[in-house]
Design a protein around this motif. Sequence first.
Motif, short mmCIF file in Angstrom:
data_model
loop_
_atom_site.label_atom_id
_atom_site.label_comp_id
_atom_site.label_asym_id
_atom_site.label_seq_id
_atom_site.Cartn_x
_atom_site.Cartn_y
_atom_site.Cartn_z
N GLU A 190 -3.62 30.19 13.00
CA GLU A 190 -3.09 29.11 13.88
C GLU A 190 -1.94 28.39 13.21
O GLU A 190 -1.00 28.24 14.05
CB GLU A 190 -4.05 27.83 14.00
N LEU A 199 -6.72 36.13 15.74
CA LEU A 199 -7.58 34.89 15.90
C LEU A 199 -8.62 34.80 16.80
O LEU A 199 -9.80 34.23 16.48
CB LEU A 199 -6.58 33.79 16.49
N LYS A 206 -7.47 29.04 10.30
CA LYS A 206 -6.43 27.94 10.08
C LYS A 206 -5.09 28.60 9.75
O LYS A 206 -4.04 28.12 10.12
CB LYS A 206 -6.93 26.93 8.96
#
Length: 76
Positions: free
Chosen positions: A68, A22, A65
């Motif tokens: 996450e 990330l 996205k």
Amino acid sequence: ICCSSGQYDQCGRRIGKLAEELKYQQGFLASVQKKLSNESFVSKAPAKVIEMERKKQADAESKIKSIEESIAALKK
């Protein structure tokens, strides 16, 4: 979900790897956005290059996205 089945170490490592990915993707996205916000770059670059950078931006946003969502699912 690995955390709910008692495999906390494995789950923690997975979350750690996802967090690293990330962070990488967020840095990559920031660099692409910086390029695209540079008027000099945008005005001089061929349309194909700009199109490729916008695709990189969309891909990075999609990956962020997804990562996450994976982290959130593992924390449940």
